[in-house]
Design an enzyme around this catalytic site. Sequence first.
Site, PDB file in Angstrom:
ATOM      1  N   HIS A 124       0.942  -1.162  -0.094  1.00 13.65           N
ATOM      2  CA  HIS A 124      -0.013  -0.016  -0.015  1.00 13.65           C
ATOM      3  C   HIS A 124       0.740   1.259   0.111  1.00 13.65           C
ATOM      4  CE1 HIS A 124      -3.637  -2.271   0.621  1.00 13.65           C
ATOM      5  NE2 HIS A 124      -3.172  -2.733   1.909  1.00 13.65           N
TER       6      HIS A 124
HETATM    7  C1  X5A Z   1      -0.899  -5.146   4.033  1.00 15.48           C
HETATM    8  C2  X5A Z   1      -2.499  -4.999   4.530  1.00 15.48           C
HETATM    9  C3  X5A Z   1      -4.254  -3.733   5.163  1.00 15.48           C
HETATM   10  C4  X5A Z   1      -4.724  -2.658   5.730  1.00 15.48           C
HETATM   11  C5  X5A Z   1      -6.171  -2.413   6.055  1.00 15.48           C
HETATM   12  C6  X5A Z   1      -6.463  -1.108   6.573  1.00 15.48           C
HETATM   13  N1  X5A Z   1      -2.673  -3.929   4.578  1.00 15.48           N
HETATM   14  N2  X5A Z   1      -8.306  -1.242   6.972  1.00 15.48           N
HETATM   15  O1  X5A Z   1      -3.099  -6.198   4.505  1.00 15.48           O
HETATM   16 ZN    ZN Z   2      -4.234  -7.149   2.798  1.00 19.00          ZN
END
Ligand code: X5A
Ligand code: ZN
Length: 674
Positions: free
Chosen positions: A137
């Site tokens: 992300h």
């Molecule tokens: C790497 C990952 C998820 C973030 C979720 C936030 N991130 N609601 O799985």
């Molecule tokens: Zn994830």
Amino acid sequence: MVSGTALVYDDEMTSHKLLWEDPICAIEIPERLSSCFNNLQRYSLVERCLAVPVREGTEDEITLVHSLNYLEVVKNTQNMDEEELHKVSTNYDAVFFHPTTYHCAKLAVGATLQLVDAVMSGTTCNGMALVRPPGHHSQKNAANGFCVFNNVAIAAKYAQRKYGVQRVLIVDWDVHHGQGIQYIFEEDPSVLYFSWHRFEHQRYWPSLRESNYDAVGRGKGMGFNINVPWNKIGMKNSDYLAVFLHVLLPVAFEFDPELVLVSAGYDSGIGDPEGQMSATPECFAHLTHFLMHLAKGKLCVVLEGGYHLRSLSESVCMTIKTLLGDPLPPLSGEMKPCFSAIESMHNVRAAHQSYWKCLSYEDLTPLKNLSTKLCQLEQVQTGVPLVDPQEAGKANNDEATKTDTFLELHMKDILSLEPPARTSVAVAESNVDLDNGDIDELNAIVREFAGGFVKEEKDLNALRNMLAILEKIVKKKVTSGLVVSRETSVSSALALKYCHNQRLQKVLCIFIGEMDMNIDLDDGKVLLINICGKQSEQANTKYNISLNWKEDAEGNTFSSVLFGFILPVVYSYQPDLMVLVVGSNQTFGTNGILLLISLLHGLAQSRIFALIQDTEVQLLEDISKLLMGDISPCFGTYTPASQEKIQMIKKLREQLQQEWEMLQCSVKVPVTEK
Ligand code: X5A
Ligand code: ZN
């Protein structure tokens, strides 16, 4: 041949943790990493891997993707107190910083690059890096969704710089959209990014317009960004498999990457509180196995999400077992994609048909009214009861425990099926050890079914030896076997008869070449697929399918028929045993046959009985090497299949998709809606 699997891990990456109360970030805990490693130890997998040490990623490496400015921001968190850390964290969506975050994030980058080095230098064939914090992300100027530095994106750029890799494929099977990776490579045709993700018509985090199927990349990068949105929760093994067969794999083989990176989040697995999907751990074994056939096996798997500890750690073990070359457990569950998954595939294939030859001639129009959209409208109209958060928390906990119990049993089940020692190879003329009692039985079968063919003692001996090898497979003494035959039509008919006598429920027979004998099909107990250069006069039926296929002299066009037809049918059937016959005048080509056999290893616990016509000397050598795991896959350069061939696959799919439901990948749109 390069072999071996690297494992990059260091428990230093468990020091990064959440210091304050935050229900959103609370799931990204250090135990995610340690439970994976502990489970790998429990299965004795750690000692089978090459331990590769971690290192910190350098500033030059981090700035391959991130701005200097952002790097400074993260660096400055090292000396902050809790209050300041909290304050920086609130600048981003779903992120927390700890005094060791900068160090851990650099280790996560470095661990990933160590893995790329091990694979690109030829030290190992493939491997996995267990890292925290995750990466997909994070963006040029921002942390996001628990991610600080974009480990996998940095790895792709690093491999291109350091090793001159031209094409990198990134497969993101995490349940969230790795929008960070999408933004970084959006205009870059040298990196193909594939992601599936929980979307629910943009209601699910990160709720971005650009996570939908129509974000295909921009400028020169058009066609090199593939998004598969899930508009429903509860997606299961067959939904994931269908998307691999009908979207990712055909495009990936056409792209022909030199390196494959996986953003391996296991929040797409069963029991995960974020994903709420239903894929069981062995599904990740199958996904991994498919990807091992690209880029000459150069595959780097890098941990992203995954928040149900048991589900996460079992799935990680299945991934690593597969990388090590262990046989795959059968994929459990009903082999039929759900309607919402078919709609998603339809739209992705439609959005990409002008960019990829394997999808052209499909003539698809994106669906405007998705079935799930209507459902949600109805829910709004009828008024869905609001859930009390405390009640929801309890329900989640119950769910998690239920999954724990389920997985305990499920893993015992699927791993108890582990097949015996690998391969018994024998040529028909040699003598095979037989128990005395068995000789009479085998002689009787040979006389009964091939009496006319047996002219000399030599022939009788050959057939008897063939059955002896087959018997070893049926009785689970060996996994696979290879037999040379003077007359493959006779031998295969006899072999199938033997299987029938042994009360095997489902035998898949793939006969490549001209079959000059009718094999008597006992409804449903044998599925026969005949691949030959001639059009058959008979119409296809559910259990008797004839494919007219002539492989072109140069390159491979066979991946289209493998992914678009053969594998969907075979996975729908779920055979107990596979009989692969290579007769005379085969028109599928050596590379096609090798890829087929290699992919069939994902079925019937790898039980393959191969029967080869004695004139096919080279094939015999290649197949025996392949069955014994002595050659790494290399299947020739991709050549797009002709319009005729793709039309033929499309027609076959339409003809048989009610019978073999894994063939379903598009929706018939009424003419009025077009
Ligand atoms: C790497 C990952 C998820 C973030 C979720 C936030 N991130 N609601 O799985
Ligand atoms: Zn994830």
